[in-house]
Scaffold this motif. Structure first.
Motif, PDB file in Angstrom:
ATOM      1  N   TYR A 155      50.146   0.688  -1.474  1.00  0.00           N
ATOM      2  CA  TYR A 155      51.005   1.405  -0.517  1.00  0.00           C
ATOM      3  C   TYR A 155      52.332   1.831  -1.140  1.00  0.00           C
ATOM      4  N   PHE A 156      52.271   2.264  -2.418  1.00  0.00           N
ATOM      5  CA  PHE A 156      53.479   2.723  -3.085  1.00  0.00           C
ATOM      6  C   PHE A 156      54.081   3.908  -2.318  1.00  0.00           C
ATOM      7  N   GLY A 157      55.391   3.866  -2.137  1.00  0.00           N
ATOM      8  CA  GLY A 157      56.076   4.933  -1.425  1.00  0.00           C
ATOM      9  C   GLY A 157      56.058   4.782   0.078  1.00  0.00           C
ATOM     10  N   CYS A 158      55.300   3.814   0.571  1.00  0.00           N
ATOM     11  CA  CYS A 158      55.262   3.586   2.023  1.00  0.00           C
ATOM     12  C   CYS A 158      55.046   2.086   2.282  1.00  0.00           C
ATOM     13  N   ARG A 159      55.786   1.256   1.551  1.00  0.00           N
ATOM     14  CA  ARG A 159      55.651  -0.186   1.677  1.00  0.00           C
ATOM     15  C   ARG A 159      57.025  -0.826   1.889  1.00  0.00           C
ATOM     16  N   ASP A 160      57.020  -2.033   2.447  1.00  0.00           N
ATOM     17  CA  ASP A 160      58.280  -2.755   2.607  1.00  0.00           C
ATOM     18  C   ASP A 160      58.513  -3.643   1.386  1.00  0.00           C
ATOM     19  N   GLU A 161      59.556  -4.467   1.457  1.00  0.00           N
ATOM     20  CA  GLU A 161      59.925  -5.297   0.309  1.00  0.00           C
ATOM     21  C   GLU A 161      58.863  -6.336  -0.028  1.00  0.00           C
ATOM     22  N   SER A 162      58.011  -6.644   0.925  1.00  0.00           N
ATOM     23  CA  SER A 162      56.946  -7.627   0.695  1.00  0.00           C
ATOM     24  C   SER A 162      55.636  -6.987   0.253  1.00  0.00           C
ATOM     25  N   GLY A 163      55.621  -5.662   0.135  1.00  0.00           N
ATOM     26  CA  GLY A 163      54.411  -4.963  -0.302  1.00  0.00           C
ATOM     27  C   GLY A 163      53.478  -4.580   0.813  1.00  0.00           C
ATOM     28  N   ARG A 164      53.904  -4.757   2.080  1.00  0.00           N
ATOM     29  CA  ARG A 164      53.058  -4.387   3.210  1.00  0.00           C
ATOM     30  C   ARG A 164      53.298  -2.933   3.599  1.00  0.00           C
ATOM     31  N   PHE A 165      52.279  -2.310   4.158  1.00  0.00           N
ATOM     32  CA  PHE A 165      52.400  -0.918   4.580  1.00  0.00           C
ATOM     33  C   PHE A 165      53.508  -0.771   5.618  1.00  0.00           C
ATOM     34  N   ASN A 166      54.300   0.298   5.463  1.00  0.00           N
ATOM     35  CA  ASN A 166      55.406   0.563   6.373  1.00  0.00           C
ATOM     36  C   ASN A 166      55.311   2.002   6.853  1.00  0.00           C
ATOM     37  N   LEU A 167      54.957   2.197   8.120  1.00  0.00           N
ATOM     38  CA  LEU A 167      54.758   3.525   8.675  1.00  0.00           C
ATOM     39  C   LEU A 167      56.040   4.349   8.656  1.00  0.00           C
ATOM     40  N   ASP A 168      57.170   3.736   8.945  1.00  0.00           N
ATOM     41  CA  ASP A 168      58.431   4.479   8.981  1.00  0.00           C
ATOM     42  C   ASP A 168      58.765   5.081   7.618  1.00  0.00           C
ATOM     43  N   ARG A 169      58.514   4.322   6.561  1.00  0.00           N
ATOM     44  CA  ARG A 169      58.786   4.852   5.226  1.00  0.00           C
ATOM     45  C   ARG A 169      57.844   6.000   4.882  1.00  0.00           C
ATOM     46  N   LEU A 170      56.601   5.909   5.325  1.00  0.00           N
ATOM     47  CA  LEU A 170      55.672   7.008   5.123  1.00  0.00           C
ATOM     48  C   LEU A 170      56.163   8.261   5.851  1.00  0.00           C
ATOM     49  N   LYS A 171      56.546   8.118   7.100  1.00  0.00           N
ATOM     50  CA  LYS A 171      56.999   9.267   7.882  1.00  0.00           C
ATOM     51  C   LYS A 171      58.282   9.856   7.303  1.00  0.00           C
ATOM     52  N   ASP A 172      59.147   9.009   6.782  1.00  0.00           N
ATOM     53  CA  ASP A 172      60.382   9.495   6.169  1.00  0.00           C
ATOM     54  C   ASP A 172      60.079  10.301   4.913  1.00  0.00           C
ATOM     55  N   ASN A 173      59.132   9.815   4.104  1.00  0.00           N
ATOM     56  CA  ASN A 173      58.732  10.535   2.896  1.00  0.00           C
ATOM     57  C   ASN A 173      58.126  11.888   3.240  1.00  0.00           C
ATOM     58  N   ILE A 174      57.320  11.919   4.291  1.00  0.00           N
ATOM     59  CA  ILE A 174      56.682  13.164   4.707  1.00  0.00           C
ATOM     60  C   ILE A 174      57.709  14.149   5.243  1.00  0.00           C
ATOM     61  N   ALA A 175      58.673  13.641   6.008  1.00  0.00           N
ATOM     62  CA  ALA A 175      59.679  14.513   6.614  1.00  0.00           C
ATOM     63  C   ALA A 175      60.557  15.193   5.569  1.00  0.00           C
ATOM     64  N   LYS A 176      60.769  14.532   4.434  1.00  0.00           N
ATOM     65  CA  LYS A 176      61.682  15.056   3.421  1.00  0.00           C
ATOM     66  C   LYS A 176      60.995  15.908   2.359  1.00  0.00           C
ATOM     67  N   ASN A 177      59.671  15.998   2.401  1.00  0.00           N
ATOM     68  CA  ASN A 177      58.941  16.676   1.337  1.00  0.00           C
ATOM     69  C   ASN A 177      57.811  17.533   1.909  1.00  0.00           C
ATOM     70  N   PRO A 178      57.344  18.520   1.144  1.00  0.00           N
ATOM     71  CA  PRO A 178      56.294  19.427   1.628  1.00  0.00           C
ATOM     72  C   PRO A 178      54.903  18.811   1.571  1.00  0.00           C
ATOM     73  N   VAL A 179      54.714  17.713   2.308  1.00  0.00           N
ATOM     74  CA  VAL A 179      53.419  17.031   2.341  1.00  0.00           C
ATOM     75  C   VAL A 179      52.538  17.699   3.387  1.00  0.00           C
ATOM     76  N   LYS A 180      51.360  18.138   2.972  1.00  0.00           N
ATOM     77  CA  LYS A 180      50.468  18.889   3.863  1.00  0.00           C
ATOM     78  C   LYS A 180      49.317  18.043   4.408  1.00  0.00           C
ATOM     79  N   ALA A 181      49.015  16.930   3.744  1.00  0.00           N
ATOM     80  CA  ALA A 181      47.896  16.080   4.177  1.00  0.00           C
ATOM     81  C   ALA A 181      48.055  14.701   3.551  1.00  0.00           C
ATOM     82  N   ILE A 182      47.321  13.741   4.092  1.00  0.00           N
ATOM     83  CA  ILE A 182      47.328  12.362   3.586  1.00  0.00           C
ATOM     84  C   ILE A 182      45.922  12.011   3.113  1.00  0.00           C
TER      85      ILE A 182
END
Length: 533
Positions: free
Chosen positions: A200-227
């Motif tokens: 979950y690189f780029g969308c994980r918390d400090e413990s290595g677990r998936f973090n939805l908010d970080r994923l959404k933040d990455n998508i909002a700031k970049n031209p991501v078209k699909a997952i």
């Protein structure tokens, strides 16, 4: 002899004597103990053996993974040089079982363009709209059927990632981030597919677990078209990985969301789901939260997973928007030999088996199929489209376009062209501005050749080439059509009738078709047809 020469000779003799004494006393190498000094010649030849074979010994079609002819075609295409070959094929067509033959049509619906440079800037969008079947909020029609495969920053250098991203912008195609997350080098204008791996690189918390908010933040700031959810890849399926702490630089740590200088383990399985049912729940959650089309990437081994996936998609209303099938001949930065050589099915066999399962349940027209695994060569790509691919991803071919010489040192961090290394001295040789143009040239040339072959087959788009247009040779005197080889039913491998009509309209409106010279006055073609009796 002058005093200086005598001193040099004495020093050289002393050095040779020291080597000889060391060789005689050491116990690690029997060859050196038996043949001191001279035995080093054998190791020298072994060390430069790959280079000797690559440039001196091997024939044009002997090397692997890419032959000299294939590399030459990519290099010439990337540089916009003459990529034609003279004097006919040097492939052993007559005696090569499995050799594909594409069947052209004398009179087809589509008429090839005749100008020598026609179609170089060919507009070749996907025949399907990604995410439309499941009514995703941000469904879209990809602008290119050729896109850049998932290759992570860390596996590739920052300069290489930047060159590919800039090239994607120029060519109007998509770049997959790879599981190493979205780095600063991915932010140079090219549209992206965000790949989520097991760490979950780029969308994980400090413990290595998936973090939805970080994923959404990455998508909002970049031209991501699909997952894309990565389940496995062709060269090392169901295998985790270890990034040694020495390679975890500050840049890589910040990109992936991991501690700098600490060993990073990528597990072989996801933590967010543990079966097919929970996978589909996660897919639907990601699609609902982001609005993006969501798909999976996988190599093909046991078909139990695919049976469960297609059954659940047909009965529960949940499903993936796209499926990326990676063949066992696909590449990787590093993997055990047993995995690269023998684990997971090669692309054609694996893809055909998966596609059949979707088709048997009436799902094949509702999913966008993406192929990967040496499909950056026109002949392989055409067979993939005939089997049902809607798009192809190019990885190592794109690396060749930006300078890779197939040194096969990706796993040593000593890539001589700066493509697959983090060594600053080596990466300085790769100019992203120049190489981005070459990446774009290669992608445009591949699209042009795909369009040329489609028109030769009488259709307007490579996605409309059916399995009856390809024959597979069994030897010198026999062949079978692709549909019989892989047991396809009539209509399989093609988009729905609605999608076919839409892509034909798009292609015929984009650029006028070619034609013939004006007929003579006595031509039968110019006479009106006789009235029926």
């Amino acid at each position: 002899m002058s005093r200086g020469l005598r001193a040099a000779a004495a020093a050289a003799g002393a050095a040779v004597a020291a080597v000889a004494v060391r060789d005689l006393l050491q116990r690690d190498h029997a060859l050196l103990r038996n043949f001191p000094v001279l035995g080093h010649g054998r190791y020298l030849i072994e060390a430069i053996g790959p280079e000797l074979r690559q440039y001196v010994v091997a024939g044009n079609n002997e090397e692997r993974p890419f032959t000299r002819d294939q590399r030459r075609w990519v290099y010439a295409s990337a540089k916009k040089e003459n990529n034609y070959f003279g004097f006919g094929t040097d492939n052993d067509i007559e005696y090569t079982a499995g050799y594909p033959i594409i069947k052209h049509r004398t009179f087809g619906r589509a008429v090839p363009r005749s100008h020598p440079h026609a179609g170089y800037e060919a507009y070749l969008p996907c025949a399907k709209t990604l995410g439309a079947a499941r009514v995703r909020k941000r469904a879209f029609r990809p602008e290119s059927v050729v896109n850049i495969s998932g290759m992570s920053f860390g596996s590739l250098s920052g300069a290489a990632i930047e060159a590919l991203n800039r090239g994607a912008k120029i060519a109007g195609c998509l770049q997959n981030t790879g599981e190493g997350a979205l780095s600063p080098y991915h932010r140079n204008g090219g549209d992206l597919i965000f790949q989520i791996g097991t760490s979950y690189f780029g969308c994980r918390d400090e413990s290595g677990r998936f973090n939805l908010d970080r994923l959404k933040d990455n998508i909002a700031k970049n031209p991501v078209k699909a997952i894309e959810i990565k389940l496995s890849q062709g060269a090392k399926p169901s295998l985790g990985g270890l990034l040694p702490g020495a390679k975890v630089s500050k840049e890589i740590a910040e990109t992936r969301g991991i501690p700098e200088g600490v060993d990073c383990v990528s597990p072989s399985r996801h933590a967010e789901f543990d079966d097919t049912d929970s996978l589909l729940d996660w897919v639907e959650m990601l699609a609902d939260e982001t609005g993006l089309p969501v798909g999976i990437k996988s190599a093909v081994g046991d078909l139990g997973f695919w049976d469960e996936l297609t059954t659940l998609m047909a009965t529960t209303g949940r499903g993936v928007d796209f499926v990326t099938i990676d063949g066992g001949e696909g590449g990787t930065g590093a993997a055990p030999l047993i995995f690269t050589d023998t684990v997971s099915l090669p692309f054609q066999v694996g893809f055909a088996r998966v596609y059949r399962m979707f088709a048997e349940r009436g799902l094949h027209e509702k999913v966008v199929f993406i192929g990967a695994g040496k499909l950056g060569l026109p002949d392989n790509a055409i067979v993939a489209f005939a089997l049902g691919c809607d798009m192809v991803n190019v990885g190592r071919e794109a690396m060749l376009a930006i300078g890779c010489i197939q040194a096969q040192k990706c796993h040593t961090d000593t890539c001589p062209t700066g493509v697959a290394t983090q060594n600053r001295w080596l990466t300085r040789g790769l100019d992203p501005a120049l190489k981005s143009v070459r990446a774009a040239n290669y992608i445009k040339t591949l699209r042009r050749d795909l369009l040329k072959v489609a028109e030769a087959c009488g259709v307007e788009h490579p996605g409309l080439i059916d399995t009856g247009s390809v024959e597979i040779l069994d030897g010198r005197t026999a062949s079978r059509s692709l549909e019989h080889v892989y047991e396809y039913q009539p209509g399989w491998g093609l988009p729905s009738r609605e999608d076919q009509a839409a892509i034909i309209e798009i292609m015929t409106a984009a650029e006028p078709q070619g034609g013939s010279a004006p007929p003579s006055e006595d031509s039968f073609a110019s006479e009106p047809a006789a009235a029926p009796r």
